[in-house]
Design a protein around this motif. Structure first.
Motif, mmCIF file in Angstrom:
data_model
loop_
_atom_site.group_PDB
_atom_site.id
_atom_site.type_symbol
_atom_site.label_atom_id
_atom_site.label_comp_id
_atom_site.label_asym_id
_atom_site.label_seq_id
_atom_site.Cartn_x
_atom_site.Cartn_y
_atom_site.Cartn_z
ATOM 1 N N VAL A 85 28.424 62.238 9.391
ATOM 2 C CA VAL A 85 29.556 62.577 8.527
ATOM 3 C C VAL A 85 30.578 63.402 9.297
ATOM 4 N N ALA A 86 31.843 63.006 9.155
ATOM 5 C CA ALA A 86 32.930 63.757 9.791
ATOM 6 C C ALA A 86 33.919 64.285 8.756
ATOM 7 N N GLY A 87 33.896 63.711 7.555
ATOM 8 C CA GLY A 87 34.824 64.144 6.522
ATOM 9 C C GLY A 87 34.781 63.213 5.332
ATOM 10 N N VAL A 88 35.557 63.541 4.315
ATOM 11 C CA VAL A 88 35.632 62.729 3.108
ATOM 12 C C VAL A 88 37.098 62.569 2.720
ATOM 13 N N VAL A 89 37.471 61.340 2.368
ATOM 14 C CA VAL A 89 38.820 61.074 1.863
ATOM 15 C C VAL A 89 38.740 61.009 0.341
ATOM 16 N N PHE A 90 39.564 61.812 -0.330
ATOM 17 C CA PHE A 90 39.600 61.829 -1.792
ATOM 18 C C PHE A 90 40.927 61.259 -2.278
ATOM 19 N N LYS A 91 40.877 60.583 -3.449
ATOM 20 C CA LYS A 91 42.085 60.056 -4.071
ATOM 21 C C LYS A 91 42.287 60.728 -5.419
ATOM 22 N N LYS A 92 43.537 60.857 -5.826
ATOM 23 C CA LYS A 92 43.873 61.571 -7.056
ATOM 24 C C LYS A 92 43.416 60.792 -8.282
ATOM 25 N N CYS A 93 42.707 61.457 -9.178
ATOM 26 C CA CYS A 93 42.260 60.836 -10.431
ATOM 27 C C CYS A 93 43.281 61.152 -11.518
ATOM 28 N N ILE A 94 43.864 60.121 -12.103
ATOM 29 C CA ILE A 94 44.898 60.328 -13.122
ATOM 30 C C ILE A 94 44.353 60.130 -14.541
ATOM 31 N N ARG A 95 43.138 59.567 -14.651
ATOM 32 C CA ARG A 95 42.522 59.402 -15.968
ATOM 33 C C ARG A 95 41.021 59.235 -15.799
ATOM 34 N N VAL A 96 40.245 59.931 -16.640
ATOM 35 C CA VAL A 96 38.790 59.821 -16.578
ATOM 36 C C VAL A 96 38.265 58.903 -17.674
ATOM 37 N N LEU A 97 38.770 59.085 -18.903
ATOM 38 C CA LEU A 97 38.311 58.298 -20.050
ATOM 39 C C LEU A 97 39.410 57.362 -20.532
ATOM 40 N N ASP A 98 39.012 56.230 -21.123
ATOM 41 C CA ASP A 98 40.005 55.318 -21.685
ATOM 42 C C ASP A 98 40.332 55.726 -23.120
ATOM 43 N N GLU A 99 41.116 54.885 -23.813
ATOM 44 C CA GLU A 99 41.562 55.217 -25.167
ATOM 45 C C GLU A 99 40.409 55.318 -26.156
ATOM 46 N N GLN A 100 39.299 54.644 -25.878
ATOM 47 C CA GLN A 100 38.133 54.695 -26.763
ATOM 48 C C GLN A 100 37.164 55.818 -26.385
ATOM 49 N N GLY A 101 37.532 56.632 -25.399
ATOM 50 C CA GLY A 101 36.682 57.729 -24.982
ATOM 51 C C GLY A 101 35.565 57.332 -24.036
ATOM 52 N N ARG A 102 35.626 56.111 -23.500
ATOM 53 C CA ARG A 102 34.605 55.658 -22.566
ATOM 54 C C ARG A 102 34.987 56.014 -21.136
ATOM 55 N N PHE A 103 33.969 56.207 -20.294
ATOM 56 C CA PHE A 103 34.202 56.568 -18.899
ATOM 57 C C PHE A 103 34.839 55.394 -18.165
ATOM 58 N N SER A 104 36.072 55.555 -17.764
ATOM 59 C CA SER A 104 36.809 54.483 -17.086
ATOM 60 C C SER A 104 37.916 55.114 -16.240
ATOM 61 N N PRO A 105 37.537 55.736 -15.109
ATOM 62 C CA PRO A 105 38.527 56.480 -14.317
ATOM 63 C C PRO A 105 39.585 55.586 -13.676
ATOM 64 N N GLU A 106 40.791 56.113 -13.575
ATOM 65 C CA GLU A 106 41.887 55.462 -12.866
ATOM 66 C C GLU A 106 42.393 56.411 -11.788
ATOM 67 N N TYR A 107 42.837 55.835 -10.662
ATOM 68 C CA TYR A 107 43.229 56.650 -9.519
ATOM 69 C C TYR A 107 44.625 56.278 -9.030
ATOM 70 N N ASP A 108 45.260 57.228 -8.381
ATOM 71 C CA ASP A 108 46.478 56.976 -7.627
ATOM 72 C C ASP A 108 46.057 56.795 -6.175
ATOM 73 N N GLU A 109 45.948 55.543 -5.734
ATOM 74 C CA GLU A 109 45.426 55.242 -4.404
ATOM 75 C C GLU A 109 46.319 55.766 -3.290
ATOM 76 N N GLU A 110 47.568 56.042 -3.598
ATOM 77 C CA GLU A 110 48.501 56.508 -2.572
ATOM 78 C C GLU A 110 48.406 58.010 -2.329
ATOM 79 N N GLN A 111 47.927 58.737 -3.325
ATOM 80 C CA GLN A 111 47.839 60.199 -3.205
ATOM 81 C C GLN A 111 46.418 60.569 -2.784
ATOM 82 N N THR A 112 46.251 60.878 -1.506
ATOM 83 C CA THR A 112 44.927 61.163 -0.966
ATOM 84 C C THR A 112 44.939 62.475 -0.195
ATOM 85 N N VAL A 113 43.727 62.983 0.049
ATOM 86 C CA VAL A 113 43.551 64.185 0.855
ATOM 87 C C VAL A 113 42.256 64.015 1.653
ATOM 88 N N THR A 114 42.275 64.418 2.916
ATOM 89 C CA THR A 114 41.108 64.289 3.795
ATOM 90 C C THR A 114 40.511 65.666 4.041
#
Length: 389
Positions: A148-177
């Motif tokens: 392991v040398a590091g981890v790349v993370f992406k921004k999570c913009i939503r964790v649950l959907d409209e029905q309250g179910r686990f369904s995360p969405e991400y901004d693939e362009e906004q990352t941090v290493t």
């Protein structure tokens, strides 16, 4: 009278068919839990230095891998990343801080106010210097020479959907290493059925849990019952204990002919009251007493719990405050309307009302003789002058 067989892997050492056909068992209860660590299926998860929280905590807490001289020690880098936002993730982060003088960083999908970890655990982790980063999900584990040398993370913009179910969405362009030497994943647990259900027709949910009747825990195979994490998914130990008790009732009824599995069972269909819409003038709203905290510097150096207990004054305050027992949940299976609770609450916080006041006539206890005596006289006259057959 319980007989326990050890060193047995059902589905490998013996099958359920063999238990039924060859050994004469009439029913089986499966409560094998959800002990398989879950990963996220991202690149680099197989690198040297990636741990599941299950393995990391077991080897440190149970097997003492942090001590010198341990045969298979866990090496610790100067930077550790923990992925997850639950109590187990915080346990892994706090254990890491005790194993090595390193920077410990936690990353989770949820925002701080929505983290599944308890508020007390979060506060104690922050006090011990653990860095908390909310709203980020792992995209890739970076490797160098298989480590392991590091981890790349992406921004999570939503964790649950409209029905309250686990369904995360991400901004693939906004990352941090984040450079690090070790990554600990604490993103849930999965069920490992192995070959236990081979040749059986037990239906499973998409998440791998068994489908069963919520009252009897009976599966689509009539002689197979389940309970605990294999039915509910990862949950609290007390829920598994309760499922074991109800499962035992079902097993007992199943093996006896002409027994129903459902009649007389507590369905636990509780009706929760809206506590925000309840106003009682003398209701006690005193807050819960909090025990004194241990010294942060001392607690961060040891595995022992240095928390203190309530003082005598706090104990008196805690035991005298109202616990809102009459304003939280009503269990119609148990409440018979006797009204004793209304007389025992010193704050007068519990009241009963009649949904159908016209169905019968009620009188206070103080007036009972006024209505009982005339009836007693009438009844005694009828008995005395009634013609004998």
């Amino acid at each position: 009278g319980v007989h326990i067989e050890t060193n047995v892997v059902v589905g490998k050492s013996v099958t359920i068919d063999q238990l039924m056909d060859e050994e004469g068992f009439q029913a089986v209860f499966i409560g094998s839990g959800a002990g398989l660590p879950r990963f996220m299926g991202i690149p680099g998860e197989q690198a040297n230095g990636v741990f599941s929280a299950n393995e990391f905590l077991t080897r440190n807490n149970l097997m003492k891998a942090f001590e010198e001289g341990y045969e298979t020690p866990i090496s610790h880098g100067k930077k550790v990343v923990v992925v997850g936002g639950g109590n187990v993730a915080i346990d892994a982060a706090r254990i890491s801080s005790r194993c090595v003088d390193a920077k410990i960083s936690m990353f989770c999908l949820e925002q701080r106010e929505n983290m599944p970890a308890s508020k007390e655990e979060i506060a104690e982790a922050l006090e011990e210097g653990i860095e908390l980063n909310c709203g980020w999900g792992p995209k890739e584990v970076l490797e160098e020479d298989g480590k392991v040398a590091g981890v790349v993370f992406k921004k999570c913009i939503r964790v649950l959907d409209e029905q309250g179910r686990f369904s995360p969405e991400y901004d693939e362009e906004q990352t941090v290493t984040i450079p690090c030497k070790h990554v600990i994943f604490s993103v849930g647990q999965a069920i490992d059925w192995g070959h236990m259900l081979d040749n059986l027709h037990v239906e499973l949910r998409p998440n791998g849990g068994a489908l069963a009747n919520k009252l009897t825990y009976q599966t689509s195979e009539p002689d197979i019952f389940v309970g605990g994490d294999v039915y509910t998914g990862p949950k609290f130990a007390i829920d598994a204990i309760a499922a074991g008790r109800e499962g035992a009732v079902s097993l007992h009824r199943y093996v006896h002919e002409n027994c129903t599995l459902t009649i007389g069972r507590n369905r636990r269909d509780f009706i929760e009251l809206d506590k925000e819409n309840i106003k009682v003038e003398t209701y006690d709203s005193s807050s819960r007493q909090i025990p004194p905290k241990a010294d942060v510097k001392e607690q961060a150096k040891t595995f022992r719990d240095l928390s203190q207990s309530l003082s005598e004054e706090q104990v008196k305050k805690e035991t005298s405050r109202c616990l809102s027992c009459g304003a939280s949940v009503v269990d119609p299976n148990k409440c018979i309307g006797c009204g004793i609770c209304t007389t025992k609450c010193m704050f007068d916080a519990i009241h009963l009302h009649r949904e159908l006041p016209g169905a019968s006539v009620m009188h206070t206890s103080e007036e009972k003789l006024k209505y009982i005596l005339p009836n007693m006289v009438k009844q005694s006259i009828k008995v005395k002058f009634k013609k004998k057959k």
